[in-house]
Design a protein around this motif. Structure first.
Motif, PDB file in Angstrom:
ATOM      1  N   ASP A  93      -3.432   5.731   4.657  1.00 62.29           N
ATOM      2  CA  ASP A  93      -3.394   5.025   3.156  1.00 62.29           C
ATOM      3  C   ASP A  93      -4.086   5.486   2.091  1.00 62.29           C
ATOM      4  O   ASP A  93      -4.779   6.397   1.638  1.00 62.29           O
ATOM      5  CB  ASP A  93      -3.481   3.573   3.347  1.00 62.29           C
ATOM      6  CG  ASP A  93      -4.588   3.403   3.580  1.00 62.29           C
ATOM      7  OD1 ASP A  93      -5.764   4.192   2.803  1.00 62.29           O
ATOM      8  OD2 ASP A  93      -5.392   1.737   3.534  1.00 62.29           O
ATOM      9  N   SER A  94      -3.956   4.958   1.012  1.00 67.45           N
ATOM     10  CA  SER A  94      -5.037   5.327  -0.282  1.00 67.45           C
ATOM     11  C   SER A  94      -5.568   5.456  -0.540  1.00 67.45           C
ATOM     12  O   SER A  94      -6.179   6.147  -1.224  1.00 67.45           O
ATOM     13  CB  SER A  94      -3.586   4.827  -1.484  1.00 67.45           C
ATOM     14  OG  SER A  94      -3.442   3.013  -1.328  1.00 67.45           O
TER      15      SER A  94
ATOM     16  N   ARG B 161      11.195   4.337   0.400  1.00 65.47           N
ATOM     17  CA  ARG B 161      10.178   3.342   0.564  1.00 65.47           C
ATOM     18  C   ARG B 161      11.430   2.196   1.656  1.00 65.47           C
ATOM     19  O   ARG B 161      11.036   1.873   2.196  1.00 65.47           O
ATOM     20  CB  ARG B 161       9.430   2.976  -0.661  1.00 65.47           C
ATOM     21  CG  ARG B 161       9.136   1.589  -0.567  1.00 65.47           C
ATOM     22  CD  ARG B 161       7.304   2.003  -0.129  1.00 65.47           C
ATOM     23  NE  ARG B 161       6.447   0.572  -0.151  1.00 65.47           N
ATOM     24  CZ  ARG B 161       5.403   0.648  -0.279  1.00 65.47           C
ATOM     25  NH1 ARG B 161       4.687   1.978   0.139  1.00 65.47           N
ATOM     26  NH2 ARG B 161       4.064  -0.101   0.453  1.00 65.47           N
TER      27      ARG B 161
ATOM     28  N   ALA C 194       0.786   8.120   3.623  1.00 65.77           N
ATOM     29  CA  ALA C 194       1.630   9.073   5.005  1.00 65.77           C
ATOM     30  C   ALA C 194       1.475   8.864   5.909  1.00 65.77           C
ATOM     31  O   ALA C 194       0.587   8.595   6.203  1.00 65.77           O
ATOM     32  CB  ALA C 194       1.392   9.901   3.752  1.00 65.77           C
TER      33      ALA C 194
ATOM     34  N   GLY D  32       3.449  13.752  -3.519  1.00 70.84           N
ATOM     35  CA  GLY D  32       4.258  12.786  -3.300  1.00 70.84           C
ATOM     36  C   GLY D  32       5.413  14.294  -2.686  1.00 70.84           C
ATOM     37  O   GLY D  32       6.577  14.116  -2.512  1.00 70.84           O
TER      38      GLY D  32
ATOM     39  N   ASP E  83       6.303   3.829  -5.697  1.00 69.07           N
ATOM     40  CA  ASP E  83       7.795   5.094  -6.568  1.00 69.07           C
ATOM     41  C   ASP E  83       8.605   5.880  -5.610  1.00 69.07           C
ATOM     42  O   ASP E  83      10.260   6.459  -6.219  1.00 69.07           O
ATOM     43  CB  ASP E  83       7.059   5.892  -7.567  1.00 69.07           C
ATOM     44  CG  ASP E  83       5.892   6.564  -7.176  1.00 69.07           C
ATOM     45  OD1 ASP E  83       6.339   7.280  -6.170  1.00 69.07           O
ATOM     46  OD2 ASP E  83       5.919   8.009  -7.872  1.00 69.07           O
TER      47      ASP E  83
ATOM     48  N   ARG F 150       5.454   6.510  -0.697  1.00 72.47           N
ATOM     49  CA  ARG F 150       4.643   5.782  -1.992  1.00 72.47           C
ATOM     50  C   ARG F 150       5.786   4.598  -2.868  1.00 72.47           C
ATOM     51  O   ARG F 150       6.860   4.303  -2.205  1.00 72.47           O
ATOM     52  CB  ARG F 150       4.707   6.759  -2.645  1.00 72.47           C
ATOM     53  CG  ARG F 150       3.322   7.761  -2.330  1.00 72.47           C
ATOM     54  CD  ARG F 150       3.245   8.477  -3.863  1.00 72.47           C
ATOM     55  NE  ARG F 150       4.088   8.781  -4.514  1.00 72.47           N
ATOM     56  CZ  ARG F 150       4.013   9.964  -5.547  1.00 72.47           C
ATOM     57  NH1 ARG F 150       2.057  10.873  -5.337  1.00 72.47           N
ATOM     58  NH2 ARG F 150       4.730  10.772  -7.047  1.00 72.47           N
TER      59      ARG F 150
ATOM     60  N   ARG G 178       0.907  -1.062   0.431  1.00 72.84           N
ATOM     61  CA  ARG G 178       0.426  -0.295   0.015  1.00 72.84           C
ATOM     62  C   ARG G 178       1.089   1.147  -0.309  1.00 72.84           C
ATOM     63  O   ARG G 178       2.089   1.019   0.465  1.00 72.84           O
ATOM     64  CB  ARG G 178      -1.388   0.265   1.097  1.00 72.84           C
ATOM     65  CG  ARG G 178      -1.825  -0.933   1.285  1.00 72.84           C
ATOM     66  CD  ARG G 178      -3.090  -0.613   2.742  1.00 72.84           C
ATOM     67  NE  ARG G 178      -3.416  -2.081   3.303  1.00 72.84           N
ATOM     68  CZ  ARG G 178      -4.170  -1.616   3.929  1.00 72.84           C
ATOM     69  NH1 ARG G 178      -4.704  -0.442   4.413  1.00 72.84           N
ATOM     70  NH2 ARG G 178      -4.515  -3.081   4.467  1.00 72.84           N
ATOM     71  N   ASP G 179       0.120   2.305  -0.556  1.00 72.25           N
ATOM     72  CA  ASP G 179       0.963   3.549  -0.460  1.00 72.25           C
ATOM     73  C   ASP G 179       0.513   4.279   0.864  1.00 72.25           C
ATOM     74  O   ASP G 179      -1.263   4.134   0.679  1.00 72.25           O
ATOM     75  CB  ASP G 179       0.808   4.435  -1.616  1.00 72.25           C
ATOM     76  CG  ASP G 179       1.407   3.974  -2.518  1.00 72.25           C
ATOM     77  OD1 ASP G 179       2.012   3.406  -2.972  1.00 72.25           O
ATOM     78  OD2 ASP G 179       1.300   4.598  -4.038  1.00 72.25           O
TER      79      ASP G 179
ATOM     80  N   PRO H  76       5.117  11.190   2.664  1.00 77.32           N
ATOM     81  CA  PRO H  76       4.837  10.332   1.593  1.00 77.32           C
ATOM     82  C   PRO H  76       5.789   9.205   1.269  1.00 77.32           C
ATOM     83  O   PRO H  76       6.930   9.197   1.057  1.00 77.32           O
ATOM     84  CB  PRO H  76       4.450  10.567   0.329  1.00 77.32           C
ATOM     85  CG  PRO H  76       5.233  12.349  -0.189  1.00 77.32           C
ATOM     86  CD  PRO H  76       5.624  12.723   1.759  1.00 77.32           C
TER      87      PRO H  76
ATOM     88  N   LEU I  69       0.164  12.058  -0.845  1.00 81.44           N
ATOM     89  CA  LEU I  69      -0.169  10.717  -1.176  1.00 81.44           C
ATOM     90  C   LEU I  69      -0.140  11.659  -2.853  1.00 81.44           C
ATOM     91  O   LEU I  69       0.130  10.496  -3.825  1.00 81.44           O
ATOM     92  CB  LEU I  69      -0.845  10.507  -0.916  1.00 81.44           C
ATOM     93  CG  LEU I  69      -0.854   9.378   0.378  1.00 81.44           C
ATOM     94  CD1 LEU I  69      -2.337   8.658   1.025  1.00 81.44           C
ATOM     95  CD2 LEU I  69       0.185   8.179  -0.235  1.00 81.44           C
ATOM     96  N   GLN I  70      -1.040  12.288  -3.096  1.00 84.92           N
ATOM     97  CA  GLN I  70      -1.091  13.060  -4.205  1.00 84.92           C
ATOM     98  C   GLN I  70       0.048  13.397  -5.394  1.00 84.92           C
ATOM     99  O   GLN I  70       0.287  13.053  -5.721  1.00 84.92           O
ATOM    100  CB  GLN I  70      -2.530  13.773  -4.620  1.00 84.92           C
ATOM    101  CG  GLN I  70      -3.655  13.654  -3.958  1.00 84.92           C
ATOM    102  CD  GLN I  70      -4.537  14.095  -3.196  1.00 84.92           C
ATOM    103  OE1 GLN I  70      -5.249  15.645  -3.571  1.00 84.92           O
ATOM    104  NE2 GLN I  70      -5.948  13.499  -3.668  1.00 84.92           N
TER     105      GLN I  70
END
Length: 401
Positions: free
Chosen positions: A41-42, A109, A19, A70, A105, A103, A16-17, A101, A67-68
């Motif tokens: 979470d997302s 992470r 923040a 980054g 990407d 995420r 999961r993504d 965040p 989250l939107q």
């Protein structure tokens, strides 16, 4: 962040993504200290808390925004004189919150995932994040461990010296990384969470880079001596407070899993013999509930000479006087005897095992946090001691850092 590591680790394992909003600093009266976190979470699921409810809605929105786009941001929340119900802390405090965040990407992470996995396993680890500084460094993260390998067994760099490994970087600046690892190691050794002011070249001076360092250490120990009814209730309360609870009694008929289903560990041994062979530290709490001289006197002779956090013993005042006399005869001096909290517990008028356990737990918390045990009604002492004495002047409801 590490205070909600179990759930965040599950999110990370599921891919999961999310923040994370973490308290960096507090001023005046604020309900939660540095390291307290709220995560989103997302899918919009939220866990944790940064303020006990005062600014949760605004922080939730910041996490969704992070989250939107980054972007990592540092926000300040405080009391608004014009409108006590505006976005702010109506209790009069000020907090700074770092929103990061995490995420799929994000380059950081894997470091976050390793930190959350270590914390959820109860391993010692520290996470250092840039909370204030140049834009390109904001949110950069280091994971520091007190060993020489990461969770996969692979060797890692040793910027902090022998016996310390780290993962990640604070922007590819070796001097800053070396200093951050060394400072994080010191906080980890003390089991503390807090902030550090460093210059961009790694020197200790204000105005350059502010690091939020969160420490995750194994839970402190509570050892309850005496498999009595009061111990059953105290074990439950100790677990609730986050202690790893051991029950020790020399009588196998009483020290059983049936009687103590909530204990992490049950030991059948003479109390003083077990205490001398087990591992304790300066966070360990010892509660002696035997009130039997043949058990508790040799036990207390050992306990009061050890650098533990708390030593308390149950018994009437007459029992305490007899016990103290025996301890003096055993060679303990006034300085050692002054460490003994007996009769154990605060005066709550407790009678039942549950009420007695509550009174004991209250004294343990008061001793740990420097509380007085007096009612807050009419008291002028700070409610939240971590923020006491640092001032809480009125500020805007929200200020972007």
């Amino acid at each position: 962040m590490l205070d909600i590591a179990d759930e965040l680790n599950r999110w990370a394992e599921e891919g999961r993504d999310f923040a994370v909003a973490s308290v960096v600093s507090v001023g005046g009266s604020a309900p939660r200290g540095p390291g307290a976190a709220l995560a989103v979470d997302s899918g919009g699921t939220a866990i944790g808390s940064v303020s006990g409810g005062c600014v949760e809605g605004a922080v939730y929105d910041l996490c969704v925004q992070a989250l939107q786009d980054g972007r990592t941001v540092l926000e300040r929340f405080g009391y608004s004189d014009e409108d006590a119900f505006a976005v702010g802390l109506t209790c009069g405090g000020v907090i700074e919150v770092l929103v990061t965040p995490v995420r799929a990407d994000a380059a950081e992470r894997p470091v976050y995932a390793a930190a959350l996995a270590a914390a959820s396993r109860g391993e010692a680890a520290a996470v250092a994040r840039v909370a204030r500084g140049p834009a390109e460094l904001l949110g950069r993260v280091l994971l520091v461990r007190p060993d020489s390998s990461d969770s996969s067994g692979a060797s890692t760099s040793h910027a902090g010296g022998p016996g310390v490994s780290h993962e990640g970087s604070l922007g590819g600046r070796p001097e800053l990384d070396r200093t951050a690892v060394a400072e994080a190691r010191a906080l980890l050794a003390a089991g503390r969470t807090g902030t550090l002011e460093l210059s961009e070249d790694g020197a200790r001076c204000p105005g350059g880079v502010t690091l939020l360092v969160e420490s995750s250490v194994p839970p402190p120990r509570m050892i309850v001596f005496g498999a009595v009814d009061f111990a059953t209730a105290l074990v439950r309360v100790g677990r609730f407070l986050g202690y790893h609870v051991t029950v020790c009694d020399a009588r196998p008929v009483f020290a059983t899993r049936v009687r103590f289903p909530d204990a992490d560990e049950i030991v059948v041994d003479w109390p003083h013999r077990y205490l001398r062979r087990t591992v304790t530290d300066d966070r360990t709490v010892l509660c002696v509930l035997t009130h039997d001289a043949k058990f508790d006197v040799p036990l207390l002779e050992a306990a009061l000479r050890m650098p533990v956090a708390f030593v308390g013993a149950m018994g009437s005042r007459r029992t305490h006087e007899d016990r103290e006399r025996r301890l003096r005869e055993g060679g303990l001096g006034e300085r050692e005897l002054a460490r003994l909290r007996s009769p154990i517990g605060l005066d709550l008028g407790a009678r039942t095992p549950e009420e007695t356990a509550l009174s004991i737990a209250a004294e343990i918390v008061a001793a740990r946090e420097g509380g007085t045990g007096a009612p807050l009604t009419g008291s002028r002492t700070p409610i939240h001691r971590d923020g006491g004495g640092r001032g809480s002047g009125a500020v805007g409801a929200r200020e972007a850092a």
